[in-house]
Design a protein around this motif. Structure first.
Motif: not given
Length: 608
Positions: A232-254
């Motif tokens: 949906k174009g929303e930013v996915v980063n380390y905020s909200d205590s995300r790990t790198a794995e969670e960022i990769c799983e949630s992202s369509s574009k990196m």
């Protein structure tokens, strides 16, 4: 293209206001076409005879690419709907998971526009199409068409992004350049951590790899940071205590940022980062209060020499008056317009400008977007995020497919020893496909041989991955393979490839700067891809010596060990203030015999 770009800059370089119309009017290389609904709907377009205001045009729709024009998508039949879905799949494939739809535009580029009711129905159909192919849609911008009609008519630009399957998200690499203390690491910290800086460098602490970097506040090594965007174009980063794995799983574009050193004494590290890691784009960070200083010009020259498209971020605007920021912008514009650069600067002041800049930037090498922002106040930070979200890849799906059909070739850029894992190498897959458990050969060693090894596991952006495709960066675990046999600059290739290596090669060069004359016997540090080694000038064809600005074909010889090179590869060499660029034209190959593979191995090295 040049005339369209000039027209674009007639409107979009204005302070944010009239950006949208100029942006849409000036889009170059726009949309791919496959003749979706607009061909059948042209009867709905109004007659243009006797109009007081003729509507503006976009460039005609193109067959290739990821941009599609649609006049209307109102209540299509089931057969028509299936055809539209197939067309969307094609556009998404062309854009490697991304497509842009222009609603209210005919195939020939005429901006007709739709009423609010028709637009609502068209967007509903587009959303159904996206759901069918497993994608999401995001409205990028809307504009009213100055069309002689009693009913307001709009054009809507929509981003369609596929939800990735099997971790195959779109990955763009952005090298971060700029002078020391310009705010590069701080900006990356703010983008990837999701928190503004406190003005004393708190945001950059998580990026540093060494104690002396934390103490001095200066980057001396290459580090990687990731910023994701979901479907949906929303930013996915380390905020909200995300790990790198969670960022990769949630992202369509990196977006993978390659944080490079700004200090002059770490220049060889910066050059290695630019040549070895194959960045798609470069971000040149300039401090608003110091302007173009130190290594800024040098980094700008490196990006241009290696033909890496770059955009500029002016940081620390919170420390300066408006007049100081404007002076820095004008200073940059003056340099970019010089004959040596020949760029068209585009100052981004609004979301509309950011969308235009992202689309034009990938299509025309002349355009250079300029952002003014603050990592402390957060001013204009969202404009940079909009730009990065929409920024398309430079290669299309066809080019990537061609690369994937070739033999496997992985560049070794980093070497680690990880407890309970063994030897790990990091780098980029130049061509082919690499799978977990695959058998490859690595080399050349100091005596020009290749050693057999097995890929035990693969990690991409710090999460496990089973298959690596051409153009992707990753780390490969090699198990008990002896680390002392490896070095930066090696390649891992398919055993059947029979790689050619050389100690002597020829290159067509341009001497950018040399204090005196460049002669036979001169020693320089040569950078070719991930290869970095001292070479001696054996011969200058047709000349005895070279001076600044002169061209020649030069024969070089590596002084330590042979390397794996390919003809046509970009070359950059330096020694002190001496600098030159060129490309490899000829190799004096050393043949490697297949039976030398096993002879060069110690006990336990042969792993199948």
């Amino acid at each position: 293209m040049d005339s369209r770009v000039s027209e674009l800059f007639g409107g979009c370089c204005r302070p944010a206001g009239g950006g949208a119309s100029a942006a849409l009017r000036g889009r170059g290389g726009a949309a791919p076409g496959g003749g979706g609904g607009s061909k059948t709907k042209k009867k709905n377009g109004r007659s243009r005879g006797g109009k007081a205001n003729n509507p503006p045009y976009l460039p005609p729709e193109a067959e290739d690419g990821n941009i599609e024009y649609k006049l209307k998508l109102v209540n299509p039949s089931q057969y028509r709907f299936e055809h539209l879905v197939t067309q969307m799949k094609w556009r998404l494939q062309e854009g490697r998971g991304e497509a842009v739809y222009q609603i209210g535009v005919e195939d020939n580029g005429l901006l007709v526009g739709l009423s609010e009711e028709e637009m609502r129905a068209s967007l509903k159909t587009l959303r159904r199409m996206a759901e069918k192919v497993g994608a999401d849609i995001t409205v990028l911008r809307e504009r009213e068409v100055d069309y002689d009609s009693d009913v307001p008519r709009k054009i809507t630009e929509v981003l369609v992004r596929k939800v990735p399957d099997n971790q195959q998200f779109l990955d763009l690499r952005v090298a971060v350049l700029g002078n020391v203390d310009s705010g590069k690491s701080t900006l990356l910290g703010v983008l990837t951590q999701g928190e503004l800086d406190n003005g004393r460098g708190r945001a950059r602490l998580n990026l540093f790899r060494h104690l002396h970097e934390i103490q001095s506040g200066r980057t001396s090594s290459i580090s990687f940071e990731i910023l994701g965007f979901n479907s949906k174009g929303e930013v996915v980063n380390y905020s909200d205590s995300r790990t790198a794995e969670e960022i990769c799983e949630s992202s369509s574009k990196m977006i993978t940022f390659i944080d490079l050193a700004g200090h002059h004494k770490y220049l060889k590290t910066t050059i290695f980062g630019l040549t070895s890691y194959c960045p798609d784009f470069a971000m040149l960070v300039v401090s608003a209060n110091t302007g173009i200083a130190g290594t800024t010009r040098e980094h700008l020259g490196l990006a241009m020499a290696l033909k890496v498209p770059f955009f500029i971020v002016i940081s620390k605007v919170d420390l300066c008056s408006k007049a100081t920021v404007e002076r820095t912008v004008k200073q940059l514009e003056r340099i970019l317009k010089q004959p040596g650069c020949n760029k068209l600067p585009l100052l981004v002041n609004s979301d509309d400008d950011a969308v235009t800049a992202a689309q034009q930037f990938a299509q025309s090498p002349n355009i250079t977007p300029i952002f003014t922002l603050s990592s402390v106040s957060g001013e204009n930070l969202d404009l940079l995020k909009v730009f990065l979200n929409i920024l398309p890849p430079l290669t299309n799906s066809k080019e990537q497919e061609e690369l994937m059909q070739q033999h496997t070739e992985f560049q070794v850029d980093e070497i680690y020893t990880v407890p309970e894992v063994g030897t790990v190498v990091g780098g980029t897959l130049s061509s082919g496909i690499c799978r977990e458990g695959e058998n490859l050969v690595v080399g050349p060693t100091d005596d020009g041989k290749f050693l057999r090894l097995k890929v035990c596991s693969i990690q991409r952006n710090r999460s496990a991955c089973r298959v690596l495709r051409a153009g992707q960066a990753a780390t490969l675990a090699l198990g008990p393979f002896d680390r002392s046999l490896l070095r930066k600059g090696m390649v891992m290739v398919s055993p059947e490839m029979n790689p050619t290596i050389c100690s002597v090669f020829e290159a067509e060069i341009v001497l950018l700067f040399h204090a005196t004359t460049f002669r036979k016997g001169f020693q320089v540090t040569v950078h070719v891809g991930n290869v970095r080694q001292t070479a001696i000038v054996e011969k200058i064809h047709g000349k005895d010596k070279l001076r600044t600005g002169e061209k020649a074909v030069v024969c070089f010889r590596f002084i330590k060990h042979p390397e794996y090179l390919k003809t046509g590869a970009k070359l950059l060499f330096r020694e002190g203030v001496t600098k030159g660029i060129g490309h490899v034209t000829n190799l004096q190959a050393i043949t490697t015999k297949e039976n030398s593979l096993e002879e060069s191995l110690g006990p336990g090295q042969l792993s199948f």
